[in-house]
Design a protein around this motif. Structure first.
Motif, PDB file in Angstrom:
ATOM      1  N   LEU A 398      14.138 -32.019 -51.198  1.00 53.72           N
ATOM      2  CA  LEU A 398      14.428 -30.812 -51.985  1.00 53.72           C
ATOM      3  C   LEU A 398      13.121 -30.147 -52.405  1.00 53.72           C
ATOM      4  N   TYR A 399      13.091 -28.837 -52.250  1.00 56.79           N
ATOM      5  CA  TYR A 399      11.970 -28.035 -52.764  1.00 56.79           C
ATOM      6  C   TYR A 399      12.473 -27.238 -53.961  1.00 56.79           C
ATOM      7  N   VAL A 400      11.750 -27.342 -55.084  1.00 58.23           N
ATOM      8  CA  VAL A 400      12.093 -26.617 -56.301  1.00 58.23           C
ATOM      9  C   VAL A 400      10.860 -25.857 -56.748  1.00 58.23           C
ATOM     10  N   ALA A 401      11.021 -24.553 -57.024  1.00 57.27           N
ATOM     11  CA  ALA A 401       9.846 -23.757 -57.386  1.00 57.27           C
ATOM     12  C   ALA A 401      10.132 -22.891 -58.598  1.00 57.27           C
ATOM     13  N   ASN A 402       9.117 -22.752 -59.424  1.00 62.82           N
ATOM     14  CA  ASN A 402       9.154 -21.860 -60.585  1.00 62.82           C
ATOM     15  C   ASN A 402       8.571 -20.512 -60.184  1.00 62.82           C
ATOM     16  N   LEU A 403       9.302 -19.443 -60.432  1.00 61.38           N
ATOM     17  CA  LEU A 403       8.840 -18.087 -60.160  1.00 61.38           C
ATOM     18  C   LEU A 403       8.841 -17.293 -61.452  1.00 61.38           C
ATOM     19  N   ILE A 404       7.991 -16.279 -61.519  1.00 55.63           N
ATOM     20  CA  ILE A 404       8.019 -15.336 -62.639  1.00 55.63           C
ATOM     21  C   ILE A 404       8.004 -13.925 -62.074  1.00 55.63           C
ATOM     22  N   ASP A 405       8.920 -13.103 -62.555  1.00 51.07           N
ATOM     23  CA  ASP A 405       8.934 -11.699 -62.143  1.00 51.07           C
ATOM     24  C   ASP A 405       9.670 -10.898 -63.201  1.00 51.07           C
ATOM     25  N   HIS A 406       9.546  -9.593 -63.126  1.00 53.30           N
ATOM     26  CA  HIS A 406      10.172  -8.690 -64.085  1.00 53.30           C
ATOM     27  C   HIS A 406      10.659  -7.443 -63.374  1.00 53.30           C
ATOM     28  N   GLY A 407      11.282  -6.555 -64.113  1.00 50.96           N
ATOM     29  CA  GLY A 407      11.699  -5.266 -63.567  1.00 50.96           C
ATOM     30  C   GLY A 407      12.624  -5.414 -62.377  1.00 50.96           C
ATOM     31  N   GLY A 408      12.231  -4.849 -61.240  1.00 50.77           N
ATOM     32  CA  GLY A 408      13.053  -4.887 -60.043  1.00 50.77           C
ATOM     33  C   GLY A 408      13.063  -6.215 -59.323  1.00 50.77           C
ATOM     34  N   MET A 409      12.319  -7.198 -59.792  1.00 50.39           N
ATOM     35  CA  MET A 409      12.285  -8.539 -59.213  1.00 50.39           C
ATOM     36  C   MET A 409      11.887  -8.515 -57.728  1.00 50.39           C
ATOM     37  N   ASP A 410      11.001  -7.614 -57.354  1.00 50.64           N
ATOM     38  CA  ASP A 410      10.656  -7.465 -55.937  1.00 50.64           C
ATOM     39  C   ASP A 410      10.002  -8.708 -55.362  1.00 50.64           C
ATOM     40  N   PHE A 411       9.097  -9.328 -56.138  1.00 47.74           N
ATOM     41  CA  PHE A 411       8.452 -10.539 -55.637  1.00 47.74           C
ATOM     42  C   PHE A 411       9.461 -11.672 -55.514  1.00 47.74           C
ATOM     43  N   ALA A 412      10.287 -11.878 -56.552  1.00 40.97           N
ATOM     44  CA  ALA A 412      11.266 -12.970 -56.522  1.00 40.97           C
ATOM     45  C   ALA A 412      12.232 -12.798 -55.352  1.00 40.97           C
ATOM     46  N   ARG A 413      12.672 -11.586 -55.100  1.00 43.13           N
ATOM     47  CA  ARG A 413      13.568 -11.328 -53.966  1.00 43.13           C
ATOM     48  C   ARG A 413      12.874 -11.670 -52.649  1.00 43.13           C
ATOM     49  N   ALA A 414      11.601 -11.269 -52.533  1.00 44.64           N
ATOM     50  CA  ALA A 414      10.869 -11.556 -51.307  1.00 44.64           C
ATOM     51  C   ALA A 414      10.694 -13.057 -51.105  1.00 44.64           C
ATOM     52  N   GLU A 415      10.432 -13.789 -52.176  1.00 46.30           N
ATOM     53  CA  GLU A 415      10.239 -15.229 -52.048  1.00 46.30           C
ATOM     54  C   GLU A 415      11.543 -15.931 -51.694  1.00 46.30           C
ATOM     55  N   VAL A 416      12.656 -15.491 -52.271  1.00 44.25           N
ATOM     56  CA  VAL A 416      13.953 -16.077 -51.924  1.00 44.25           C
ATOM     57  C   VAL A 416      14.275 -15.794 -50.456  1.00 44.25           C
ATOM     58  N   ALA A 417      13.999 -14.571 -50.007  1.00 45.16           N
ATOM     59  CA  ALA A 417      14.221 -14.243 -48.596  1.00 45.16           C
ATOM     60  C   ALA A 417      13.346 -15.106 -47.691  1.00 45.16           C
ATOM     61  N   THR A 418      12.123 -15.352 -48.100  1.00 42.98           N
ATOM     62  CA  THR A 418      11.201 -16.178 -47.321  1.00 42.98           C
ATOM     63  C   THR A 418      11.707 -17.605 -47.218  1.00 42.98           C
ATOM     64  N   LEU A 419      12.213 -18.135 -48.320  1.00 42.04           N
ATOM     65  CA  LEU A 419      12.768 -19.483 -48.289  1.00 42.04           C
ATOM     66  C   LEU A 419      14.017 -19.543 -47.416  1.00 42.04           C
ATOM     67  N   GLY A 420      14.816 -18.468 -47.453  1.00 43.05           N
ATOM     68  CA  GLY A 420      16.004 -18.424 -46.606  1.00 43.05           C
ATOM     69  C   GLY A 420      15.673 -18.436 -45.124  1.00 43.05           C
TER      70      GLY A 420
END
Length: 511
Positions: A398-420
């Motif tokens: 299992l890989y578990v990661a802590n992310l921080i983002d705000h507003g439109g969450m563009d970075f978090a969305r990109a990282e989730v897509a990358t993991l997918g």
């Protein structure tokens, strides 16, 4: 015969003015080195207030280059109008006083007048940088005696200046920052520049401002002792403080660059204060049988809260931690009780390089919790980095990661897509509005936790754990997560604009 000799460029010979070739080289070398010291240290001073982002680095580099260009141009122009012997000493002395005052001025401005921080920060780089850059054309003017030697003199001094800049960069990055507080570096540099000013005046005569500037350096040193924003420890990468609980317990918070990074209860490692840590612990508790020892790898140390938790709840667990900042490791050992924690080994290394050293299929768990300011280092976010994470995990890993983002969450969305793109199963944990489960509320942003694996995890059980731990967080995956991720770009080693994707963040909110 016409053209048989070159006309004089200067009226006097520099050697008779008390500035020979060695002295000229020393001045150009030293002033060029000082510009780069100021530039690198400015990044350290601004990190607690502007973050360690690509934008901050670009801003500081741009201002420093502007100072060099402006100082060189203006210095050359003035040298043609005024005897350079009258200019070198004041340029060194005034820049030295400005450099010595920089720590207290910047930190006080950041705390009491943050609206003008960028203006003041720009001036603290521009003023000494321009004055120091003007030294080279001043010295060049003095060393030129005929057109026949113009190329030799200009080329030699230009080369000496470049070598000085390299020396200042290497000395600061590899030696000074790891051994001397930032304020100490600038105070020492300021004192050296004022001493250099006095030395030049002793050689050339004509100016008596050194005593007054020495008083300004002393004032800068005294001001640093009362200015806000001080550190308990200045590491290679962070301004670090450890804040103890005031309620009589043995809890301590690790603060890096003004942000709360970790909370550690030295007496009770199962006490998890931060919500994102409780979320990670909930996922791990569900994904693996109760009490089963694990072989884990952690990207980023912080206060080693998760490794301590795993050691306490899963006896026999072995956690290997990659932490790039040896100063943070030292704080863990000296102030956060790491010496008494079995089963936790820490390597001072870059996280991506640490992953490469691990054997294929050797880990049950990988935890990503590495940050520079509020940004995950970009090279730990990419498809290639995630492929390495997947490689070191076993089939049930299992890989578990802590992310921080705000507003439109563009970075978090990109990282989730990358993991997918890398793992078969991906889930996201966070506040309902932040993970798209409450369309009536605006996302506030903050911490998110992402899970990724090649086997399914019981997410209902994870949700129950989150509820028991009173996080208020929700879990989203599959059809609910797909629209949240949308058409977010994949992050790759060739293109990972993490700092640009991150939304503005307020340090007052902490982590």
């Amino acid at each position: 015969m016409t053209g048989s000799s070159s006309p004089p460029v200067a009226e006097s010979t520099p050697g008779r003015a008390g500035l020979g070739p060695r002295a000229a080289a020393m001045l150009v070398f030293g002033s060029s080195a000082a510009v780069l010291v100021v530039e690198i240290v400015a990044l350290r001073l601004l990190a607690p207030y502007l973050g360690l982002t690509l934008e901050t680095s670009t801003l500081v580099i741009g201002i420093a280059l502007t100072a060099i260009a402006f100082g060189s141009w203006l210095g050359g122009h003035i040298a043609d109008q005024v005897d350079p012997r009258r200019l070198i000493g004041p340029a060194l002395g005034v820049s030295g006083a400005a450099v010595a005052l920089t720590p207290s001025v910047l930190r006080s401005t950041a705390e009491w007048a943050p609206a003008v921080l960028l203006v003041i920060a720009s001036l603290t780089i521009l003023v000494p940088g321009a004055l120091l850059s003007a030294v080279t054309p001043f010295v060049t003017k003095l060393r030129l005696t005929s057109l026949a030697e113009t190329g030799t003199v200009v080329g030699r001094l230009s080369g000496v200046g470049t070598v000085g800049a390299i020396a200042g960069t290497v000395l600061t990055g590899f030696v000074l920052v790891s051994r001397v507080p930032v304020s100490g570096i600038l105070l020492g540099l300021g004192a050296l520049l004022v001493a250099g000013s006095a030395w030049v005046e002793w050689r050339t005569r004509g100016w008596s401002g050194a005593p007054a500037l020495t008083l300004m350096v002393v004032a800068g040193g005294l001001a640093v002792t009362v200015a806000p924003g001080g550190c308990d420890v200045e590491t290679k990468y962070h301004c670090a403080r450890v804040v103890a609980d005031t309620d009589g317990t043995n809890g301590r918070t690790l603060v890096l660059d003004g942000l709360r990074h970790s909370y550690v209860d030295i007496d009770d490692p199962t006490h998890l204060k931060f919500e994102y840590v409780r979320a990670i612990a909930s996922a791990v508790d569900v994904a693996f049988p109760h009490g089963e020892p694990l072989v884990a790898h952690h990207l980023g140390a912080g206060g080693l809260t998760l490794p301590r938790y795993l050691a306490a709840t899963r006896p026999g667990t072995h956690s290997l931690v990659s932490e790039i900042d040896g100063g943070v490791v030292g704080i863990n050992r000296e102030q956060l009780g790491l010496r008494s924690q079995p089963g936790v080994d820490v390597r001072v290394e870059d996280g991506r390089l640490g992953l490469r050293r691990l054997a294929t299929g050797s880990r049950d768990l990988v935890v990503g919790d590495a940050f520079g300011g509020v940004s995950v280092p970009w090279h730990l976010t990419t498809v290639e980095a995630m492929a390495d994470v997947r490689r070191v995990l076993n089939d049930e890993g299992l890989y578990v990661a802590n992310l921080i983002d705000h507003g439109g969450m563009d970075f978090a969305r990109a990282e989730v897509a990358t993991l997918g793109e890398t793992f078969d199963y991906v889930a996201l944990l966070g506040e309902p509005a932040d993970v798209g489960l409450d369309p009536t509320a605006e996302p506030e942003g903050g911490n998110l936790v992402v899970l990724a694996s090649d086997r399914p995890v019981d997410l209902r059980a994870v949700q129950k754990k989150l509820d028991v731990r009173r996080t208020g967080w929700k879990v989203t995956t599959g059809e609910d997560l797909d629209p949240w991720t949308g058409t977010a770009q994949l992050l790759t080693d060739d293109h990972a604009p993490v700092d640009q994707l991150l939304q503005p963040y307020s340090p007052q909110s902490g982590r």
